[in-house]
Design a protein around this motif. Structure first.
Motif, PDB file in Angstrom:
ATOM      1  N   THR A  37      23.934  25.339  27.024  1.00 39.55           N
ATOM      2  CA  THR A  37      23.732  26.777  26.809  1.00 39.55           C
ATOM      3  C   THR A  37      22.260  27.104  26.613  1.00 39.55           C
ATOM      4  OG1 THR A  37      23.971  26.583  24.426  1.00 39.55           O
ATOM      5  CG2 THR A  37      25.975  27.000  25.694  1.00 39.55           C
ATOM      6  N   MET A  38      21.421  26.092  26.820  1.00 35.41           N
ATOM      7  CA  MET A  38      19.984  26.326  26.640  1.00 35.41           C
ATOM      8  C   MET A  38      19.512  27.488  27.508  1.00 35.41           C
ATOM      9  SD  MET A  38      17.097  25.417  25.370  1.00 35.41           S
ATOM     10  CE  MET A  38      17.322  23.769  24.728  1.00 35.41           C
ATOM     11  N   ALA A  39      18.905  28.416  26.879  1.00 37.49           N
ATOM     12  CA  ALA A  39      18.431  29.572  27.639  1.00 37.49           C
ATOM     13  C   ALA A  39      17.270  29.157  28.536  1.00 37.49           C
ATOM     14  CB  ALA A  39      17.950  30.645  26.669  1.00 37.49           C
ATOM     15  N   ARG A  40      17.061  29.942  29.554  1.00 38.12           N
ATOM     16  CA  ARG A  40      15.904  29.695  30.384  1.00 38.12           C
ATOM     17  C   ARG A  40      14.640  29.943  29.566  1.00 38.12           C
ATOM     18  NH1 ARG A  40      18.748  34.084  33.326  1.00 38.12           N
ATOM     19  NH2 ARG A  40      19.385  34.090  31.195  1.00 38.12           N
ATOM     20  N   THR A  41      13.554  29.402  30.023  1.00 35.80           N
ATOM     21  CA  THR A  41      12.322  29.644  29.282  1.00 35.80           C
ATOM     22  C   THR A  41      11.951  31.118  29.443  1.00 35.80           C
ATOM     23  OG1 THR A  41      10.914  29.210  31.163  1.00 35.80           O
ATOM     24  CG2 THR A  41      11.518  27.305  29.797  1.00 35.80           C
ATOM     25  N   LEU A  42      11.058  31.520  28.592  1.00 32.08           N
ATOM     26  CA  LEU A  42      10.607  32.910  28.646  1.00 32.08           C
ATOM     27  C   LEU A  42      10.027  33.222  30.032  1.00 32.08           C
ATOM     28  CD1 LEU A  42      10.540  35.090  26.511  1.00 32.08           C
ATOM     29  CD2 LEU A  42       8.217  34.415  25.935  1.00 32.08           C
TER      30      LEU A  42
ATOM     31  N   LEU B 266       4.226  37.997  27.316  1.00 28.22           N
ATOM     32  CA  LEU B 266       4.588  37.332  26.050  1.00 28.22           C
ATOM     33  C   LEU B 266       4.464  35.815  26.209  1.00 28.22           C
ATOM     34  CD1 LEU B 266       5.675  37.912  23.232  1.00 28.22           C
ATOM     35  CD2 LEU B 266       7.979  37.839  24.157  1.00 28.22           C
TER      36      LEU B 266
ATOM     37  N   LEU C 131       7.755  40.199  29.642  1.00 24.55           N
ATOM     38  CA  LEU C 131       8.146  38.842  29.238  1.00 24.55           C
ATOM     39  C   LEU C 131       7.081  37.817  29.635  1.00 24.55           C
ATOM     40  CD1 LEU C 131      11.893  39.103  30.182  1.00 24.55           C
ATOM     41  CD2 LEU C 131      11.039  38.517  27.912  1.00 24.55           C
TER      42      LEU C 131
ATOM     43  N   ARG D 161      10.054  44.990  32.528  1.00 18.56           N
ATOM     44  CA  ARG D 161      10.551  43.978  31.601  1.00 18.56           C
ATOM     45  C   ARG D 161      10.037  42.593  31.984  1.00 18.56           C
ATOM     46  NH1 ARG D 161      16.875  44.127  29.877  1.00 18.56           N
ATOM     47  NH2 ARG D 161      16.661  43.180  27.835  1.00 18.56           N
TER      48      ARG D 161
ATOM     49  N   TYR E 184      12.815  33.528  32.568  1.00 15.28           N
ATOM     50  CA  TYR E 184      13.523  34.802  32.382  1.00 15.28           C
ATOM     51  C   TYR E 184      12.673  35.962  32.922  1.00 15.28           C
ATOM     52  CZ  TYR E 184      16.525  38.223  30.095  1.00 15.28           C
ATOM     53  OH  TYR E 184      17.380  39.253  29.850  1.00 15.28           O
TER      54      TYR E 184
ATOM     55  N   MET F 290      10.402  18.896  21.756  1.00 12.94           N
ATOM     56  CA  MET F 290      10.166  19.971  22.712  1.00 12.94           C
ATOM     57  C   MET F 290      11.323  20.053  23.701  1.00 12.94           C
ATOM     58  SD  MET F 290       7.189  18.283  25.067  1.00 12.94           S
ATOM     59  CE  MET F 290       7.056  19.726  26.099  1.00 12.94           C
ATOM     60  N   SER F 291      11.409  21.135  24.404  1.00 13.61           N
ATOM     61  CA  SER F 291      12.550  21.299  25.290  1.00 13.61           C
ATOM     62  C   SER F 291      12.115  21.367  26.738  1.00 13.61           C
ATOM     63  CB  SER F 291      13.321  22.570  24.930  1.00 13.61           C
ATOM     64  OG  SER F 291      12.577  23.691  25.270  1.00 13.61           O
TER      65      SER F 291
ATOM     66  N   ARG G  32       1.853  33.169  24.260  1.00 18.18           N
ATOM     67  CA  ARG G  32       2.251  31.949  23.550  1.00 18.18           C
ATOM     68  C   ARG G  32       1.568  30.721  24.139  1.00 18.18           C
ATOM     69  NH1 ARG G  32       5.609  32.193  19.802  1.00 18.18           N
ATOM     70  NH2 ARG G  32       6.843  34.049  19.459  1.00 18.18           N
TER      71      ARG G  32
END
Lengths: 360, 166
Positions: free
Chosen positions: A69-74, A96, A93, A89, A77, A1-2, A100
């Motif tokens: 470069t790990m993107a922020r979590t949903l 979404l 998000l 938006r 964001y 997991m991240s 999940r």
């Protein structure tokens, strides 16, 4: 997991695919096998784009690597989009994210705030009720639940969650501010007072808190404190709506105190009104209006009627005037232009007395 | 894509789940069939969004990473030990294919390494090969699902039903 910028994956050593090892190491057992797996995986990562920590211990393989470069979590964001004002938006998000993971209280909380701001209070309430069950120590969620209920007009229901917030975090200014405001709204002024008093101490730069505190002091018959609070609110929001409301509060206090000695007419005001009647006598209506509106504009930025030493000037009149003097001129002006306009300051006794004197 | 009771039971046999309680076994087969349908068509949809709406990439990236996280949790020994190996392998094969594609899109091959370590690379490559060989339009979705089902041993567990829009 991240986690933020960090990956950790656990695998069963028994599930490792031995066929990937060099032929001479595929049959190893025990520590030899562990070492072979360790060597193999540690060698894979640099070739695959970056280093990783590979731990092979007992029956488990743990792989860890950092990812800049790990993107922020949903959720992160989504919150970022909301903060940037992109409500549609951001809300999408966060929805979404919740689809999940229905237990994502940060997503639920932020979505509920956005929904509440967008006027979708029922859905916001439903989400917040879920959040406080999942995270009963989440102070901001209790505050938001109280605010959403008060936005729905149910002030009594708003109080319980706000009390929870204050109990959890007595030094949370927003919790104190909203509980104080809710109590004040249901006319529990005495109970609201300590919360608003604490709120102004915790949030000294919040004009709205000072305004509410001023109103509360006014309700409790503490004009001096109310006066100070309104002046703070005006300082903090000089040209804004809150400042304007605070000015009205100041005017109200001044008006209440104006005839407090029981005298039928204040001699100073009577004199100023007489002066105003003289000034306006024979003037065209347009000139009366010009002078009156100029004072009204000045008045909207605050006229101190209780300090005769403080002088004001207006372009359409020569000389310096006290706040009360200008207010009297404005009052007479509006009586001539449109008597239905309420200045929020009752000078009718002085006005009628001045007219009576003229008729004699 | 639907399944009769007989087809689900055939899937139970095909995956060697007859030792389990029949309700649990049927549930596992139905879940895998659902995953099969979702992942295959999902690949097509993801590719289409990426190509047609590149401006949505930030959101798509978030969803990809979120899905990867969820899939990676299924690799944990504690999770894998709760289910029969045949079920774990079918699930992991599809997740491995997803990880390989995501690793490519996110330019981070490390994402696929855990699946490779557990030996899922060959089957993932087979699944991905189908994506390349079968036309990516919706008319060929059934062919794609059928081919994946053959590779994963899920062929007996469903059939396609014809739907009219009127």
């Amino acid at each position: 997991m991240s986690a933020a910028g960090f990956q950790e994956i656990n695998l069963s050593l028994a599930d490792f695919d031995r066929s990937q090892l060099p032929a001479d190491r595929q049959g190893l057992e025990g520590d030899g096998f562990r070492m072979a797996v360790q060597d193999y995986l540690a060698g894979c990562f640099p070739a695959a784009g970056g280093p990783a920590e590979v731990i092979v211990a007992a029956d488990r393989i743990t792989l860890r690597w950092s990812d800049k470069t790990m993107a922020r979590t949903l959720t992160e964001y989504g919150v970022e989009r909301l903060q940037a004002g992109d409500m549609k938006r951001g809300m999408s998000l966060l929805r979404l994210s919740l689809a999940r993971d229905a237990g994502d209280v940060i997503a639920a909380f932020n979505l509920s705030i956005a929904l509440s701001d967008e006027g979708q209070v029922d859905e916001a309430l439903s989400l917040l009720e879920r959040v406080v069950v999942l995270a009963p120590d989440y102070v901001q969620a209790w505050v938001a639940l109280g605010v959403a209920l008060s936005r729905k007009g149910d002030m009594h229901a708003a109080i319980a969650p706000l009390r929870n917030a204050v109990d959890l975090a007595p030094d949370d200014g927003h919790a104190q501010k909203n509980l104080g405001a809710a109590l004040a709204a249901i006319r529990e002024s005495a109970e609201a007072h300590p919360h608003l008093e604490r709120a102004v101490a915790l949030l000294p730069g919040d004009a709205a808190v000072w305004l509410n505190f001023g109103r509360n002091c006014e309700d409790l018959g503490k004009p001096k404190l109310a006066d100070e609070a309104y002046r703070k609110a005006i300082d903090l929001d000089h040209a804004g709506k809150i400042g304007g409301l605070a000015e009205k509060g100041l005017t109200r206090i001044a008006s209440k105190g104006f005839h407090s000695d029981g005298s039928p007419a204040r001699p100073d005001a009577l004199c100023y009104i007489g002066d105003a009647l003289d000034r306006f006598q024979g003037l065209p209506q347009t000139d009366v209006a010009k002078i009156t509106f100029e004072i009204a504009m000045l008045g909207s930025r605050g006229l101190d009627v209780n300090n005769p030493g403080k002088k004001y000037s207006v372009a359409s009149l020569e000389g310096g005037f006290s706040g009360l003097h200008l207010l009297c001129i404005e009052y007479v002006g509006f009586q001539m232009i449109d008597p239905s306009i309420d200045l929020g300051f009752d000078l009718s006794t002085e006005y009628q007395a001045a007219l009576a004197l003229r008729r004699k | 894509m639907v399944a009769t009771g007989e087809e689900t039971d055939a899937g139970v046999k095909s995956l060697g789940l007859t030792d389990l309680s029949i309700d649990f076994a049927r549930h596992l087969v139905s879940s895998l069939a659902l995953q099969l349908r979702s992942v295959t068509v999902g690949f097509r949809v993801d590719g289409w969004i990426r190509y047609v709406y590149p401006g949505l990439w930030p959101e798509q990236e978030q969803v990809l990473r979120s899905q990867l996280d969820e899939n990676q949790r299924a690799l944990a020994p504690e999770t894998r030990s709760k289910f029969p190996k045949s079920v774990v392998d079918v699930n992991s094969a599809m997740n491995a294919a997803f990880a390989h594609k995501a690793a490519s899109w996110l330019s981070d091959p490390r994402i696929f390494l855990p699946y490779a370590a557990l030996g899922y690379k060959p089957v993932a490559m087979q699944l991905l090969d189908c994506l390349d060989r079968i036309a990516p339009d919706p008319l060929h979705d059934r062919e794609l699902v059928t081919r994946w089902a053959e590779i994963l041993g899920l062929t007996p567990a469903f059939h396609f039903a014809h739907h009219d829009l009127t």
